[in-house]
Design a protein around this motif. Structure first.
Motif, mmCIF file in Angstrom:
data_model
loop_
_atom_site.group_PDB
_atom_site.id
_atom_site.type_symbol
_atom_site.label_atom_id
_atom_site.label_comp_id
_atom_site.label_asym_id
_atom_site.label_seq_id
_atom_site.Cartn_x
_atom_site.Cartn_y
_atom_site.Cartn_z
ATOM 1 N N LYS A 159 46.095 50.302 1.003
ATOM 2 C CA LYS A 159 47.436 49.907 1.438
ATOM 3 C C LYS A 159 48.139 51.037 2.186
ATOM 4 O O LYS A 159 48.879 50.792 3.143
ATOM 5 C CB LYS A 159 48.272 49.466 0.246
ATOM 6 C CG LYS A 159 47.841 48.122 -0.313
ATOM 7 C CD LYS A 159 48.664 47.730 -1.525
ATOM 8 C CE LYS A 159 48.181 46.395 -2.074
ATOM 9 N NZ LYS A 159 48.909 46.016 -3.282
ATOM 10 N N LEU A 160 47.897 52.264 1.775
ATOM 11 C CA LEU A 160 48.481 53.411 2.472
ATOM 12 C C LEU A 160 47.902 53.539 3.880
ATOM 13 O O LEU A 160 48.628 53.708 4.864
ATOM 14 C CB LEU A 160 48.233 54.697 1.670
ATOM 15 C CG LEU A 160 48.834 55.985 2.223
ATOM 16 C CD1 LEU A 160 50.345 55.888 2.327
ATOM 17 C CD2 LEU A 160 48.443 57.153 1.337
ATOM 18 N N VAL A 161 46.574 53.405 3.983
ATOM 19 C CA VAL A 161 45.896 53.504 5.280
ATOM 20 C C VAL A 161 46.342 52.369 6.210
ATOM 21 O O VAL A 161 46.567 52.587 7.399
ATOM 22 C CB VAL A 161 44.357 53.494 5.096
ATOM 23 C CG1 VAL A 161 43.646 53.354 6.429
ATOM 24 C CG2 VAL A 161 43.906 54.768 4.382
ATOM 25 N N SER A 162 46.511 51.173 5.656
ATOM 26 C CA SER A 162 46.892 50.018 6.484
ATOM 27 C C SER A 162 48.381 49.991 6.819
ATOM 28 O O SER A 162 48.806 49.213 7.661
ATOM 29 C CB SER A 162 46.517 48.717 5.783
ATOM 30 O OG SER A 162 47.359 48.502 4.659
ATOM 31 N N GLY A 163 49.158 50.819 6.152
ATOM 32 C CA GLY A 163 50.590 50.844 6.411
ATOM 33 C C GLY A 163 51.401 49.930 5.513
ATOM 34 O O GLY A 163 52.617 49.841 5.652
ATOM 35 N N LYS A 164 50.744 49.234 4.594
ATOM 36 C CA LYS A 164 51.466 48.349 3.679
ATOM 37 C C LYS A 164 52.307 49.156 2.692
ATOM 38 O O LYS A 164 53.307 48.666 2.187
ATOM 39 C CB LYS A 164 50.500 47.433 2.931
ATOM 40 C CG LYS A 164 49.879 46.385 3.831
ATOM 41 C CD LYS A 164 48.943 45.481 3.067
ATOM 42 C CE LYS A 164 48.327 44.464 4.028
ATOM 43 N NZ LYS A 164 47.367 43.601 3.337
ATOM 44 N N ILE A 165 51.873 50.374 2.406
ATOM 45 C CA ILE A 165 52.662 51.311 1.605
ATOM 46 C C ILE A 165 53.050 52.445 2.545
ATOM 47 O O ILE A 165 52.186 53.056 3.177
ATOM 48 C CB ILE A 165 51.868 51.888 0.414
ATOM 49 C CG1 ILE A 165 51.515 50.793 -0.584
ATOM 50 C CG2 ILE A 165 52.673 52.982 -0.280
ATOM 51 C CD1 ILE A 165 50.665 51.282 -1.754
ATOM 52 N N LYS A 166 54.329 52.698 2.638
ATOM 53 C CA LYS A 166 54.803 53.777 3.497
ATOM 54 C C LYS A 166 54.639 55.107 2.778
ATOM 55 O O LYS A 166 54.881 55.215 1.578
ATOM 56 C CB LYS A 166 56.262 53.564 3.873
ATOM 57 C CG LYS A 166 56.462 52.356 4.745
ATOM 58 C CD LYS A 166 57.913 52.219 5.122
ATOM 59 C CE LYS A 166 58.097 50.994 5.999
ATOM 60 N NZ LYS A 166 59.477 50.801 6.382
ATOM 61 N N PHE A 167 54.236 56.107 3.508
ATOM 62 C CA PHE A 167 54.050 57.434 2.933
ATOM 63 C C PHE A 167 55.341 57.915 2.274
ATOM 64 O O PHE A 167 55.319 58.541 1.228
ATOM 65 C CB PHE A 167 53.593 58.419 4.023
ATOM 66 C CG PHE A 167 53.232 59.760 3.488
ATOM 67 C CD1 PHE A 167 52.010 59.987 2.898
ATOM 68 C CD2 PHE A 167 54.131 60.808 3.551
ATOM 69 C CE1 PHE A 167 51.670 61.223 2.386
ATOM 70 C CE2 PHE A 167 53.808 62.051 3.046
ATOM 71 C CZ PHE A 167 52.579 62.261 2.465
ATOM 72 N N VAL A 183 51.519 62.126 -4.109
ATOM 73 C CA VAL A 183 51.381 63.094 -3.011
ATOM 74 C C VAL A 183 50.618 64.320 -3.492
ATOM 75 O O VAL A 183 49.735 64.829 -2.796
ATOM 76 C CB VAL A 183 52.762 63.484 -2.440
ATOM 77 C CG1 VAL A 183 52.634 64.611 -1.430
ATOM 78 C CG2 VAL A 183 53.435 62.281 -1.797
ATOM 79 N N GLU A 184 50.924 64.787 -4.703
ATOM 80 C CA GLU A 184 50.223 65.955 -5.248
ATOM 81 C C GLU A 184 48.729 65.668 -5.431
ATOM 82 O O GLU A 184 47.896 66.538 -5.224
ATOM 83 C CB GLU A 184 50.839 66.371 -6.588
ATOM 84 C CG GLU A 184 52.194 67.014 -6.437
ATOM 85 C CD GLU A 184 52.882 67.279 -7.764
ATOM 86 O OE1 GLU A 184 52.482 66.687 -8.791
ATOM 87 O OE2 GLU A 184 53.831 68.054 -7.774
ATOM 88 N N ARG A 185 48.392 64.439 -5.825
ATOM 89 C CA ARG A 185 46.984 64.077 -5.996
ATOM 90 C C ARG A 185 46.265 63.998 -4.651
ATOM 91 O O ARG A 185 45.113 64.409 -4.531
ATOM 92 C CB ARG A 185 46.860 62.742 -6.722
ATOM 93 C CG ARG A 185 47.179 62.841 -8.180
ATOM 94 C CD ARG A 185 47.041 61.504 -8.837
ATOM 95 N NE ARG A 185 47.383 61.601 -10.238
ATOM 96 C CZ ARG A 185 46.861 60.849 -11.171
ATOM 97 N NH1 ARG A 185 45.978 59.930 -10.860
ATOM 98 N NH2 ARG A 185 47.222 60.990 -12.413
ATOM 99 N N LEU A 186 46.950 63.438 -3.660
ATOM 100 C CA LEU A 186 46.329 63.310 -2.342
ATOM 101 C C LEU A 186 46.200 64.654 -1.630
ATOM 102 O O LEU A 186 45.260 64.874 -0.878
ATOM 103 C CB LEU A 186 47.138 62.345 -1.467
ATOM 104 C CG LEU A 186 47.050 60.873 -1.850
ATOM 105 C CD1 LEU A 186 48.084 60.067 -1.070
ATOM 106 C CD2 LEU A 186 45.648 60.336 -1.581
ATOM 107 N N PHE A 187 47.156 65.542 -1.859
ATOM 108 C CA PHE A 187 47.182 66.834 -1.171
ATOM 109 C C PHE A 187 47.341 67.962 -2.184
ATOM 110 O O PHE A 187 48.373 68.631 -2.219
ATOM 111 C CB PHE A 187 48.332 66.869 -0.150
ATOM 112 C CG PHE A 187 48.324 65.701 0.793
ATOM 113 C CD1 PHE A 187 47.420 65.657 1.841
ATOM 114 C CD2 PHE A 187 49.190 64.644 0.626
ATOM 115 C CE1 PHE A 187 47.403 64.574 2.713
ATOM 116 C CE2 PHE A 187 49.176 63.565 1.491
ATOM 117 C CZ PHE A 187 48.274 63.529 2.535
#
Length: 96
Positions: free
Chosen positions: A26-34, A42-46
């Motif tokens: 959903k994040l990649v597709s834009g369904k969830i906005k960053f 965010v801490e887990r992703l980065f």
């Protein structure tokens, strides 16, 4: 996208960072906005890239100073009670 590319797949990235693969999709597709992600996500992703500094201006800085003045006046028992209160209301942050 660099994290995703390095992992090779959304499934592998999800496994590495501990986030559901569906959320990554959903994040990649834009369904969830960053901008709507939690700080934990965010801490887990980065990992290691998110730093939180003391606010430099505005109401947040004023509030930090007010809170510090209150904490400085607490005795050890009151401080312990405050820490328990914070830990029970913000359990994810207390683990860090």
């Amino acid at each position: 996208m660099a994290q995703l590319s390095a992992a090779g797949s959304q499934t592998e990235l999800a496994r590495r960072v501990g986030i559901d693969q569906g959320r990554i999709a959903k994040l990649v597709s834009g369904k969830i906005k960053f901008s709507n992600l939690t700080l934990e996500t965010v801490e887990r992703l980065f990992p290691g890239m998110l730093t939180v500094e003391e606010p430099r201006m505005g109401e947040a800085r004023v509030m930090c100073k007010r809170i510090q003045r209150i904490i400085d006046r607490l005795n050890d028992e009151e401080l312990a009670e405050l820490l328990v209160w914070l830990a029970t209301r913000f359990p994810q942050r207390a683990k860090e």
